[in-house]
Design a protein around this motif. Structure first.
Motif, PDB file in Angstrom:
ATOM      1  N   GLY A 422      46.227  54.840  46.629  1.00  0.00           N
ATOM      2  CA  GLY A 422      45.189  53.815  46.548  1.00  0.00           C
ATOM      3  C   GLY A 422      45.850  52.452  46.595  1.00  0.00           C
ATOM      4  O   GLY A 422      47.044  52.342  46.904  1.00  0.00           O
ATOM      5  N   THR A 423      45.071  51.437  46.263  1.00  0.00           N
ATOM      6  CA  THR A 423      45.589  50.066  46.276  1.00  0.00           C
ATOM      7  C   THR A 423      45.340  49.439  44.921  1.00  0.00           C
ATOM      8  O   THR A 423      44.254  49.619  44.352  1.00  0.00           O
ATOM      9  CB  THR A 423      44.837  49.256  47.360  1.00  0.00           C
ATOM     10  OG1 THR A 423      44.893  49.996  48.582  1.00  0.00           O
ATOM     11  CG2 THR A 423      45.441  47.883  47.531  1.00  0.00           C
ATOM     12  N   VAL A 424      46.318  48.740  44.416  1.00  0.00           N
ATOM     13  CA  VAL A 424      46.151  48.072  43.116  1.00  0.00           C
ATOM     14  C   VAL A 424      46.417  46.582  43.297  1.00  0.00           C
ATOM     15  O   VAL A 424      47.529  46.176  43.627  1.00  0.00           O
ATOM     16  CB  VAL A 424      47.115  48.633  42.050  1.00  0.00           C
ATOM     17  CG1 VAL A 424      46.915  47.896  40.719  1.00  0.00           C
ATOM     18  CG2 VAL A 424      46.904  50.129  41.862  1.00  0.00           C
ATOM     19  N   LYS A 425      45.368  45.791  43.109  1.00  0.00           N
ATOM     20  CA  LYS A 425      45.515  44.330  43.195  1.00  0.00           C
ATOM     21  C   LYS A 425      45.503  43.761  41.779  1.00  0.00           C
ATOM     22  O   LYS A 425      45.056  44.428  40.859  1.00  0.00           O
ATOM     23  CB  LYS A 425      44.351  43.726  43.998  1.00  0.00           C
ATOM     24  CG  LYS A 425      44.272  44.222  45.422  1.00  0.00           C
ATOM     25  CD  LYS A 425      43.052  43.655  46.108  1.00  0.00           C
ATOM     26  CE  LYS A 425      42.996  44.096  47.585  1.00  0.00           C
ATOM     27  NZ  LYS A 425      41.759  43.583  48.246  1.00  0.00           N
ATOM     28  N   TYR A 426      45.981  42.507  41.636  1.00  0.00           N
ATOM     29  CA  TYR A 426      45.977  41.910  40.315  1.00  0.00           C
ATOM     30  C   TYR A 426      45.593  40.437  40.390  1.00  0.00           C
ATOM     31  O   TYR A 426      46.047  39.720  41.302  1.00  0.00           O
ATOM     32  CB  TYR A 426      47.354  42.011  39.659  1.00  0.00           C
ATOM     33  CG  TYR A 426      47.435  41.257  38.355  1.00  0.00           C
ATOM     34  CD1 TYR A 426      48.137  40.069  38.243  1.00  0.00           C
ATOM     35  CD2 TYR A 426      46.762  41.720  37.226  1.00  0.00           C
ATOM     36  CE1 TYR A 426      48.184  39.363  37.048  1.00  0.00           C
ATOM     37  CE2 TYR A 426      46.799  41.037  36.017  1.00  0.00           C
ATOM     38  CZ  TYR A 426      47.496  39.850  35.942  1.00  0.00           C
ATOM     39  OH  TYR A 426      47.536  39.165  34.755  1.00  0.00           O
ATOM     40  N   VAL A 427      44.738  40.004  39.465  1.00  0.00           N
ATOM     41  CA  VAL A 427      44.504  38.572  39.242  1.00  0.00           C
ATOM     42  C   VAL A 427      44.580  38.301  37.745  1.00  0.00           C
ATOM     43  O   VAL A 427      44.278  39.180  36.926  1.00  0.00           O
ATOM     44  CB  VAL A 427      43.128  38.104  39.786  1.00  0.00           C
ATOM     45  CG1 VAL A 427      43.094  38.161  41.300  1.00  0.00           C
ATOM     46  CG2 VAL A 427      42.007  38.938  39.175  1.00  0.00           C
ATOM     47  N   ARG A 428      44.962  37.095  37.390  1.00  0.00           N
ATOM     48  CA  ARG A 428      45.227  36.744  35.990  1.00  0.00           C
ATOM     49  C   ARG A 428      43.991  36.795  35.105  1.00  0.00           C
ATOM     50  O   ARG A 428      44.024  37.217  33.956  1.00  0.00           O
ATOM     51  CB  ARG A 428      45.863  35.352  35.936  1.00  0.00           C
ATOM     52  CG  ARG A 428      46.274  34.854  34.570  1.00  0.00           C
ATOM     53  CD  ARG A 428      47.367  35.683  33.975  1.00  0.00           C
ATOM     54  NE  ARG A 428      47.887  35.100  32.761  1.00  0.00           N
ATOM     55  CZ  ARG A 428      48.872  34.190  32.717  1.00  0.00           C
ATOM     56  NH1 ARG A 428      49.414  33.790  33.856  1.00  0.00           N
ATOM     57  NH2 ARG A 428      49.306  33.708  31.573  1.00  0.00           N
ATOM     58  N   GLY A 429      42.884  36.254  35.655  1.00  0.00           N
ATOM     59  CA  GLY A 429      41.645  36.278  34.878  1.00  0.00           C
ATOM     60  C   GLY A 429      41.596  35.204  33.823  1.00  0.00           C
ATOM     61  O   GLY A 429      40.666  34.400  33.758  1.00  0.00           O
ATOM     62  N   TYR A 430      42.567  35.181  32.933  1.00  0.00           N
ATOM     63  CA  TYR A 430      42.572  34.127  31.903  1.00  0.00           C
ATOM     64  C   TYR A 430      44.010  33.858  31.498  1.00  0.00           C
ATOM     65  O   TYR A 430      44.887  34.690  31.722  1.00  0.00           O
ATOM     66  CB  TYR A 430      41.747  34.538  30.676  1.00  0.00           C
ATOM     67  CG  TYR A 430      42.373  35.655  29.865  1.00  0.00           C
ATOM     68  CD1 TYR A 430      42.138  36.993  30.203  1.00  0.00           C
ATOM     69  CD2 TYR A 430      43.240  35.399  28.795  1.00  0.00           C
ATOM     70  CE1 TYR A 430      42.723  38.039  29.487  1.00  0.00           C
ATOM     71  CE2 TYR A 430      43.827  36.429  28.071  1.00  0.00           C
ATOM     72  CZ  TYR A 430      43.570  37.748  28.437  1.00  0.00           C
ATOM     73  OH  TYR A 430      44.163  38.785  27.734  1.00  0.00           O
ATOM     74  N   VAL A 431      44.230  32.724  30.912  1.00  0.00           N
ATOM     75  CA  VAL A 431      45.552  32.381  30.366  1.00  0.00           C
ATOM     76  C   VAL A 431      45.435  32.349  28.845  1.00  0.00           C
ATOM     77  O   VAL A 431      44.558  31.672  28.302  1.00  0.00           O
ATOM     78  CB  VAL A 431      46.038  31.005  30.879  1.00  0.00           C
ATOM     79  CG1 VAL A 431      47.340  30.612  30.173  1.00  0.00           C
ATOM     80  CG2 VAL A 431      46.251  31.066  32.384  1.00  0.00           C
ATOM     81  N   PRO A 495      39.682  35.896  21.962  1.00  0.00           N
ATOM     82  CA  PRO A 495      40.078  34.525  22.260  1.00  0.00           C
ATOM     83  C   PRO A 495      40.116  34.264  23.768  1.00  0.00           C
ATOM     84  O   PRO A 495      39.900  35.182  24.569  1.00  0.00           O
ATOM     85  CB  PRO A 495      41.482  34.449  21.672  1.00  0.00           C
ATOM     86  CG  PRO A 495      42.014  35.833  21.833  1.00  0.00           C
ATOM     87  CD  PRO A 495      40.847  36.758  21.685  1.00  0.00           C
ATOM     88  N   TYR A 496      40.379  33.003  24.107  1.00  0.00           N
ATOM     89  CA  TYR A 496      40.672  32.560  25.477  1.00  0.00           C
ATOM     90  C   TYR A 496      39.485  32.732  26.441  1.00  0.00           C
ATOM     91  O   TYR A 496      39.673  32.935  27.639  1.00  0.00           O
ATOM     92  CB  TYR A 496      41.882  33.298  26.061  1.00  0.00           C
ATOM     93  CG  TYR A 496      43.056  33.464  25.119  1.00  0.00           C
ATOM     94  CD1 TYR A 496      43.615  34.707  24.879  1.00  0.00           C
ATOM     95  CD2 TYR A 496      43.616  32.366  24.450  1.00  0.00           C
ATOM     96  CE1 TYR A 496      44.691  34.870  24.008  1.00  0.00           C
ATOM     97  CE2 TYR A 496      44.689  32.516  23.580  1.00  0.00           C
ATOM     98  CZ  TYR A 496      45.213  33.761  23.364  1.00  0.00           C
ATOM     99  OH  TYR A 496      46.276  33.922  22.505  1.00  0.00           O
ATOM    100  N   GLY A 497      38.252  32.737  25.943  1.00  0.00           N
ATOM    101  CA  GLY A 497      37.096  32.806  26.845  1.00  0.00           C
ATOM    102  C   GLY A 497      36.941  34.160  27.513  1.00  0.00           C
ATOM    103  O   GLY A 497      36.288  34.298  28.553  1.00  0.00           O
TER     104      GLY A 497
END
Ligand code: GLC
Length: 751
Positions: A422-431, A495-497
């Motif tokens: 499969g494929t695994v992508k990543y985004v940070r989403g929050y800091v 935390p962090y929204g």
């Protein structure tokens, strides 16, 4: 013949005479108590004083003249702390002190499997032994009174019975390595806020029914060789110099023969420490991190000041001799134990142990539409979102922080597991917390990201629309106020929204899986919007492998919550009835500089009604119940039966039932037995956990589960007469899959 025999006889006697007869304390075949008394009789008063307090940050002196070795302590409950400088918290910079990071103890408790506790203790004890440490400063078993306590991740949940059953094998596992377990923090260290100066106020029912049992089990059943009194006060005396906790209960009622080792900086006075205090004083000249005097060890309360009082004739040496006996007993059990194993470190076996405990501790909280497990046969595209998917969690959180030899992140674990399927992508989403160091251990990660929350959310939501699954990995992170020593959380919310981000992701993709990494309950306002929720603990070195295994179905989750997830803070006894973080008026007064260091009371008005005990009492529906956890299969329970309708005063009764795997996969169920006292002269919880069994069942398989019940399971502590009492009358055995998921009841009488 006769001559030869005589000749050989005298040869032998010459040999033994030549081979100098070992002094008793040096002779490993002598019983420990004889060795203790012999060593004690040879020590000077100055040598006795030297061995009852620290000589460095983590060691106490031996007796060089007699060849009695110094004793080395090490944190912590989840792995062996990296070496620090002689008199500092900072790193010694060794290159051979990385360790296996085992899952946090909340995860161990969540396995509900005492075999895992034995495996844990054995494995971490082997690493301590290999690092030549004599005392492991753990495990922690303070009861989870509030979800805001910064150190709950180091402990074993809200129920004294579960914590008791899980701490005993851990201690035995550690100590079979010739390493002492030092159970902590004794007692009533149920919050980090003002931990050095709050005075716990509670009745003896709460003390004996809720807060002491796990410590008592550790000492009486686990045979703990050491115990660590806590920073806080009880009955206006600091726990490290507390007559009731140390003399009356620990040494009196429990006959503890080990060593009481102060928490670092927990000793405050010489005289009380002589008569009702610890046996070894550590950390007195630091406030944990900043203040300190170089080599001030001779100035410790139990060092020169104590010696002077003896020289002045104010005290004799019987208290000193009792402390030294305990220290010597510890030495003969550990450093001078000639039969102890050799230990091992960073072995495949330890990685395997860390993995198994993590596998068995992860809790599947929700799984609508069977979104989980992720079906790799469909060659899915996954989007992983969240800082906790990449952030190292073995660094930080306080004294349990580690220098792990490796830590597989959730993202790396998923990428490794999915591979080309499969494929695994990543985004940070929050800091969240971009830092990554503790006491000089650097995570080496650069998590800096100067995009705004809006930009990060837009990126995540946009990406979420175009994938098969979104795996959100967030929660807390062991930074300040986020599950960390010496800093409680300030609220139940994430935390962090994160709440807003999770809701936005839920709108963008129906196959949203939320993995909450934490050692505490968190509020989940989005719980109805998210089909699948997993409670992932601080899982240590094998984090990514274990999470990927559960999410893709290699592992059928079998963890159960060791504490209640409340919907809101006011659903918790400590917050609705009790005081937290302390008496309001005193807290107000403390804002004035001259009152900054006052002692303040924390009154446990909720008494015995902690966790599910409070939820039952107030008929509050929790978000997720104590003992809750789903599986990728289902289980059916038969109606429970008892082998007798009336239990005699000192008899036993057996509760039996059959559990069947009615689903499509092999799995493990945790069958829980609660006891309800239908009529009692003192208030009691509706029900209390008194037995449990983790049962492995193949598809279609049935097994009979039997629980033995005796009067101890029916008793409550009657503080009017200071005794455990089982009152004749009607009781109910309740068989359940969680504190809220009752599967059957059966009544019986105690005659
Ligand atoms: C800390 C902790 C204790 C730890 C000790 C040594 O303050 O309270 O758990 O073992 O000091 O680091």
């Amino acid at each position: 013949m006769k001559r030869t025999f005589l000749l050989s006889l005298c040869t032998v006697s010459l040999l033994t005479a030549g081979a100098q007869q070992l002094p008793i304390y040096q002779d490993p075949v002598q019983p420990i108590e004889a060795r203790v008394e012999d060593a004690l009789s040879r020590m000077t008063t100055a040598e006795k004083i030297a061995v009852i307090h620290a000589q460095s940050k983590f060691s106490s002196a031996g007796v060089q003249r007699l060849g009695i070795p110094e004793l080395w302590m090490t944190d912590g409950p989840h792995g062996i702390r990296p070496e620090v400088l002689w008199d500092e918290w900072d790193q010694a910079g060794w290159s051979n002190d990385s360790c296996t990071a085992f899952p946090a103890l909340t995860c161990l408790a969540a396995t509900w499997n005492p075999d895992m506790a034995m495996l844990y203790g054995k494995s971490i004890g082997e690493e301590a032994r290999y690092r030549k440490k004599d005392v492991l400063l753990g495990p922690g078993v303070n009861i989870y009174r509030t979800p805001l306590n910064g150190r709950n991740f180091e402990y074993m949940g809200e129920d004294p019975y579960l914590a008791s059953r899980m701490v005993v094998p851990y201690i035995k596992g550690v100590q079979q390595n010739g390493v002492a377990a030092c159970v902590k923090h004794y007692a009533l260290n149920n919050q980090e806020y003002l931990r050095h100066q709050y005075n716990a106020v509670l009745d003896d029912r709460a003390l004996y029914e809720i807060y002491l049992p796990a410590f008592r089990a550790a000492v009486v059943e686990g045979g703990a060789w050491a115990i660590m009194p806590s920073y806080n006060l009880y009955r206006k005396e600091h726990a490290a110099q507390n007559r009731r906790l140390l003399n009356d209960i620990l040494r009196g009622e429990w006959k503890f023969d080990g060593v009481a080792i102060s928490d670092w900086g927990a000793v405050h006075d010489t005289r009380p420490s002589i008569t009702q205090g610890v046996d070894m004083e550590f950390g007195s000249w630091t406030n944990g991190l900043t203040e300190g005097f170089k080599n001030a060890y001779d100035s410790y309360y139990l060092a020169q000041p104590y010696l002077k009082l003896i020289e002045q004739g104010v005290y004799g040496t019987q208290e000193l001799d009792d402390k030294v006996r305990r220290v010597l007993r510890l030495a003969f059990r550990t450093a001078m134990n000639t039969r102890k194993p050799i230990g091992s470190m960073n072995s495949p076996a330890h990685s395997e142990a860390a993995r198994r405990i993590a596998d068995e501790g992860i809790v599947l909280l929700k799984n609508d539409r069977n979104v989980l497990p992720i079906d790799l046969a469909k060659r899915p595209t996954l989007l992983v979102v969240g800082e906790n998917a990449v952030k190292m969690m073995t660094v930080g959180g306080g004294s349990s922080s580690l220098k792990a030899r490796y830590e597989i992140s959730p993202l790396d674990g998923l990428r490794q597991r999915v591979g080309t399927q499969g494929t695994v992508k990543y985004v940070r989403g929050y800091v969240g917390d971009v830092g990554g160091s503790y006491n000089g251990v650097q995570s080496g990660q650069d998590l800096n990201d100067d995009r705004t929350p809006e930009q990060l959310e837009a990126e995540a939501v946009d990406a979420a629309r175009r994938v098969d699954y979104v795996v959100y990995i967030g929660g807390l992170n062991k930074s300040n106020h986020q599950d960390c020593e010496d800093s409680d959380r300030t609220g139940l919310e994430l935390p962090y929204g994160q709440d807003r981000l999770i809701s936005a992701l839920a709108k963008a993709n129906p196959n949203l899986i939320v993995v909450n990494i934490s050692g505490n309950a968190v509020a989940m306002p989005w719980v109805k919007e998210v089909p699948a929720i997993v409670q992932g603990w601080y899982l240590g070195s094998e984090t990514g492998h274990a999470l990927a295994g559960v999410l893709t179905g290699d592992v059928n989750p079998s963890g159960r919550l060791p504490f209640t997830f409340p919907v809101r803070l006011s659903d918790v006894g400590a917050h609705r009835l009790g005081e937290y973080p302390g008496n309001a008026a005193e807290l107000e007064l403390m804002k004035q500089p001259e009152h900054k260091n006052d002692t303040i009371d924390v009154t446990y008005r909720e008494g015995i009604f902690v966790g599910y005990r409070f939820a039952d009492k107030e008929r509050i529906a929790p978000l997720f119940a104590f003992g809750h956890g789903l599986s990728y299969t289902t289980f059916a329970y038969s109606k429970p039966t008892v082998d007798k309708k009336t239990l005699s005063a000192d008899g036993q009764l057996t509760v039996s039932l059959t559990v069947t795997n009615t689903g499509m996969r092999d799995g493990e169920e945790v069958v829980q037995l609660y006891i309800s006292d239908l009529k009692s002269s003192l208030p009691r919880p509706v029900k209390e956990l008194k037995a449990f069994r983790k049962v492995a069942l193949k598809v279609g398989e049935s097994k009979e589960v039997q629980f033995t019940v005796d009067r101890t399971a029916l008793s409550y502590f009657d503080d009017r007469i200071h005794r455990w009492v089982a009152e004749p009358g009607m009781f109910e055995a309740i068989v359940a899959a969680s504190a809220s998921d009752i599967r059957g009841k059966v009544k019986f009488a105690l005659e």
